[in-house]
Write a protein that holds these residues in place. Structure first.
Motif, PDB file in Angstrom:
ATOM      1  N   ARG A 338       0.839  -1.204   0.000  1.00  0.00           N
ATOM      2  CA  ARG A 338       0.000   0.000   0.000  1.00  0.00           C
ATOM      3  C   ARG A 338       0.882   1.265   0.000  1.00  0.00           C
ATOM      4  O   ARG A 338       0.608   2.242  -0.719  1.00  0.00           O
ATOM      5  N   GLU A 339       1.945   1.238   0.787  1.00  0.00           N
ATOM      6  CA  GLU A 339       2.847   2.392   0.864  1.00  0.00           C
ATOM      7  C   GLU A 339       3.474   2.698  -0.492  1.00  0.00           C
ATOM      8  O   GLU A 339       3.523   3.859  -0.932  1.00  0.00           O
ATOM      9  N   LEU A 340       3.954   1.657  -1.179  1.00  0.00           N
ATOM     10  CA  LEU A 340       4.579   1.862  -2.489  1.00  0.00           C
ATOM     11  C   LEU A 340       3.557   2.294  -3.530  1.00  0.00           C
ATOM     12  O   LEU A 340       3.850   3.134  -4.400  1.00  0.00           O
ATOM     13  N   PHE A 341       2.363   1.716  -3.462  1.00  0.00           N
ATOM     14  CA  PHE A 341       1.338   2.082  -4.434  1.00  0.00           C
ATOM     15  C   PHE A 341       0.976   3.564  -4.296  1.00  0.00           C
ATOM     16  O   PHE A 341       0.843   4.281  -5.299  1.00  0.00           O
ATOM     17  N   GLU A 342       0.792   4.044  -3.070  1.00  0.00           N
ATOM     18  CA  GLU A 342       0.462   5.455  -2.874  1.00  0.00           C
ATOM     19  C   GLU A 342       1.598   6.361  -3.364  1.00  0.00           C
ATOM     20  O   GLU A 342       1.358   7.484  -3.847  1.00  0.00           O
ATOM     21  N   ARG A 343       2.839   5.870  -3.257  1.00  0.00           N
ATOM     22  CA  ARG A 343       3.989   6.664  -3.704  1.00  0.00           C
ATOM     23  C   ARG A 343       4.081   6.705  -5.229  1.00  0.00           C
ATOM     24  O   ARG A 343       4.448   7.739  -5.812  1.00  0.00           O
ATOM     25  N   LYS A 376      -5.901   7.634   0.044  1.00  0.00           N
ATOM     26  CA  LYS A 376      -4.717   7.142   0.743  1.00  0.00           C
ATOM     27  C   LYS A 376      -5.074   6.802   2.195  1.00  0.00           C
ATOM     28  O   LYS A 376      -6.140   7.181   2.686  1.00  0.00           O
ATOM     29  N   LEU A 377      -4.181   6.105   2.869  1.00  0.00           N
ATOM     30  CA  LEU A 377      -4.440   5.701   4.252  1.00  0.00           C
ATOM     31  C   LEU A 377      -4.602   6.904   5.182  1.00  0.00           C
ATOM     32  O   LEU A 377      -5.299   6.819   6.204  1.00  0.00           O
ATOM     33  N   ASP A 378      -3.988   8.049   4.819  1.00  0.00           N
ATOM     34  CA  ASP A 378      -4.128   9.236   5.665  1.00  0.00           C
ATOM     35  C   ASP A 378      -5.375  10.036   5.326  1.00  0.00           C
ATOM     36  O   ASP A 378      -5.612  11.119   5.878  1.00  0.00           O
ATOM     37  N   GLY A 379      -6.197   9.515   4.382  1.00  0.00           N
ATOM     38  CA  GLY A 379      -7.448  10.172   4.045  1.00  0.00           C
ATOM     39  C   GLY A 379      -7.381  11.095   2.855  1.00  0.00           C
ATOM     40  O   GLY A 379      -8.417  11.511   2.321  1.00  0.00           O
ATOM     41  N   ARG A 380      -6.174  11.447   2.409  1.00  0.00           N
ATOM     42  CA  ARG A 380      -6.049  12.350   1.263  1.00  0.00           C
ATOM     43  C   ARG A 380      -6.264  11.588  -0.048  1.00  0.00           C
ATOM     44  O   ARG A 380      -6.117  10.371  -0.112  1.00  0.00           O
TER      45      ARG A 380
END
Length: 686
Positions: A338-343, A376-380
């Motif tokens: 998930r982290e890499l995908f958002e990046r 994203k996981l932070d809501g943005r």
């Protein structure tokens, strides 16, 4: 011997009913309860991800069978075992590779859940560790018997150690497939067809009526897409389960990289500490893989990849150019993938390749609809500019494989699980058309229950007993209907055996025994008086005047005079004989007239008068007031008024007098005679 009766089987999915995720299916039949799989749903977290345990009584479960180690099939097991009232005698089984990987995978699941924002941990790593002592290993094809439930694991492919389970209860067979694949891949053989026809098939319906492209075409599409992205300067993200399809894709990529030197400078990263820890399991159980891998193992370990770099986390990753990055989880719920995908998702040069089935409610499923943005996981919000490809290498049966599997097994009933609602409905309709609407098709009873919906099936099964040396026939003769047999019926769960009592130790751990009882009782009357009283109540009383012995129940109860004021009663202990002797004891110790006193004398006088009225004058015998002598049709007759014995040379006269005496007794003492089983020597089992 056989006894036919109808019994109801209940099948209830409490997970994976018209959905994919939290696989868990309950089977109840003949008083037995089995749970197949116990997973979590990847689209939910915490308690919401678990099967619907509220709909079952965990203390009733006799057996838990886990098909493979994936979280959606096994991650609910520690909660079931440590946080519910699971039957402490319930037994839990999985194959050896599954058990070996289960602990590492679930320990990582606990760690990820604990660190993920907003998620609650279902259990601790200590809970996982405590389950290990109760998990038993089942070998492929080996039959295991758990309190009358027989089961065998069969090779299911899908992942290393994956199993389908054939369960038999009282002669009825049920096959639960779990996840299976009938296609051989780079390292696993195809799932096998069990040699026993099941009455009920519980089968996954993940792909519904979809059919996979030929494997060669899929591999080419996959490698071409990956190569195009990295040659264009982009990064390729491959979300995968940590174990299973990841090893399959690594074999494909490593081989492709080796064949294309222009790609050697492009790194392939695999971020999975679990995979590294579990690689010895793959090496240990190479015999469970296909010929391709076994041949390569003779030369070198095919899972030591030349072009793949294993890294533990982002701190070992520079992210400074084109690369291929394989990370978990496979549905982009959280974690490194998930982290890499958002990046990377905002860059058009980059690419996402989904190679496994994506469950409804996960980000992986959402991106397949080609949205403009993702959350994203932070809501943005982030724009989805990278390419998205779905090239399935999920080891699930497609429609063609499912159809052929059902046709080969020929079950009477088929229950569909582990499929999204629409896919399952299409598969059910297609199978119904093939089997029930096509002329000449084999009739198939189809079900696709929702979660907590119950499928009820009726089975008429005969109770068959194997008779061993008890039939009154010669060895070559066949018994005819109505032939009577006797013996001890031994029930061992759902099997029955009829044997001679003396053969019981040969076929069971039981032993024959007989308890002989003796009791001394005070006697407040004469033995003659006691015999008279017993004779007025019980049948078959015999009195030996010379030996001073009263015999009852064909000799199984003896009353012997010890001295003037006591008798000893002896008998073979048993339910009926114990009740009889209690009544005798009560009569013996009760106060009643002695012989010759009004009560007994009047009884004897009345009996003599009634005999005289029927046959003429009677005479008493000196010293034996209870005996009467008379002449009937010129024949001498002697009647014992206590025992009812008639002594006469003429059989016809004897029978006439005996009948008359019994009628006199019935008139004098209107207490019905009864038959009790103490007339036979009693054998007990201990």
């Amino acid at each position: 011997m056989a006894d036919a009766m109808e019994n109801e089987m209940q099948i209830m999915p409490i997970g994976a009913g018209n959905e994919v995720g939290r696989s868990c299916c309950i089977l109840k039949f003949m008083g037995k309860t089995i749970m197949f799989d116990c997973g979590v749903h990847p689209a939910y977290s915490g308690i919401s991800s678990l099967p619907f345990f509220d709909y079952i009584e965990a203390q009733e479960i006799d057996l838990v069978l886990i098909t493979h180690y994936h979280l959606d099939h096994a991650a609910g097991l520690p909660f079931l075992m440590e946080r519910t009232n699971l039957n402490p005698e319930a037994r839990v089984f999985m194959t050896q590779p599954t058990r070996a990987i289960y602990k590492a995978l679930l320990s990582d699941f606990v760690r990820v859940s604990r660190n993920a924002p907003g998620e609650e941990s279902l259990y601790t790593e200590d809970d996982v560790n405590r389950t290990m002592s109760r998990i038993e290993v089942a070998d492929y094809h080996a039959e295991v018997n758990v309190k009358g439930i027989k089961f065998r694991p069969f090779y299911a492919a899908h992942v290393l150690g994956g199993a389908m389970f054939m369960v038999e209860i009282a002669g009825v067979r049920v096959l639960y497939t779990g996840d299976y694949s009938r296609e051989e891949d780079r390292h696993l053989k195809a799932a096998e067809i069990p040699p026993f026809r099941p009455d009920v098939l519980i089968v996954e319906s993940t792909y519904g009526i979809q059919e996979h492209e030929p494997r060669g075409i899929r591999e080419k599409r996959f490698t071409d897409r990956v190569a195009r992205v990295v040659r264009g300067g982009g990064r390729v993200l491959l979300p995968v389960f940590a174990l299973g399809r990841a090893q399959e894709l690594l074999l494909i990529l490593d081989e492709f990289w080796e064949a294309h030197p222009d790609l050697h400078h492009v790194p392939i990263y695999y971020a999975s500490a679990i995979a590294q820890r579990c690689m010895p399991v793959y090496q240990t159980y190479v015999n469970m893989m296909n010929d391709n891998v076994r041949r390569r193992f003779e030369i070198s370990n095919p899972f030591h990849f030349k072009h793949v770099k294993n890294i533990k986390g982002m701190n070992q990753f520079a992210d400074d150019g084109p690369c291929v990055f394989m990370a978990s989880p496979g549905m982009l719920q959280n974690g490194l993938s998930r982290e890499l995908f958002e990046r990377w998702c905002t860059n058009k040069q980059n690419g996402l390749v989904l190679s496994g089935y994506s469950v409804e409610g996960t980000l992986a499923k959402k991106v397949l609809t080609e949205p403009e943005t993702i959350t994203k996981l932070d809501g943005r919000q982030a724009r989805l500019n990278c390419s998205v490809d779905y090239i399935t290498f999920a080891a699930h049966a497609d429609f063609k494989e499912t159809r052929m599997f059902v046709e080969e097994l020929k079950p009477d009933h088929c229950v569909l699980v582990h499929g999204e609602k629409n896919n399952m409905a299409r598969l059910k309709g297609a199978l119904d058309t093939i089997h029930n609407k096509t002329e000449g098709g084999r009739k198939l009873d189809l079900h696709s229950p929702l979660n907590c919906g119950v499928v009820k099936l009726k089975f008429k099964n005969e109770k068959m007993a194997k008779a061993i040396d008890v039939l009154p026939l010669a060895a070559e003769e066949k018994p005819k209907p109505g032939t009577k047999v006797s013996g001890l019926l031994i029930q061992q769960e759902f099997s029955y055996t009829l044997v001679k009592p003396q053969d019981l130790p040969q076929y069971t751990s039981l032993k024959l025994s007989q308890i002989d009882q003796r009791q001394v009782l005070p006697l407040k009357k004469s033995l003659v008086t006691l015999a008279t009283q017993l004779n007025t109540i019980f049948r078959g009383v015999r009195f030996d005047e010379e030996g001073k012995v009263i015999s009852m129940a064909k000799g199984s109860v003896l009353i012997v005079q010890k001295d003037e004021h006591s008798v000893q009663m002896a008998w073979a202990s048993g339910y009926a004989s114990d009740i009889l002797t209690e009544a005798i004891a009560a009569i013996t110790i009760s106060d009643s007239p002695h012989a010759g006193e009004p009560g007994v004398s009047e009884t004897l006088k009345l009996g003599r008068k009634l005999l005289a009225a029927r046959f003429g004058k009677t005479h008493s015998i000196k010293g034996f007031p209870h005996k009467v002598r008379m002449v009937v049709d010129l024949t001498k007759v002697t009647v014992n008024m206590l025992t009812g014995e008639v002594d006469c040379a003429d059989e016809t006269v004897r029978n006439r007098v005996l009948l008359a005496y019994r009628r006199i007794q019935a008139a004098m003492f209107p207490i019905p005679e009864y038959y009790c089983d103490c007339c036979q020597p009693t054998t007990h089992v201990q």
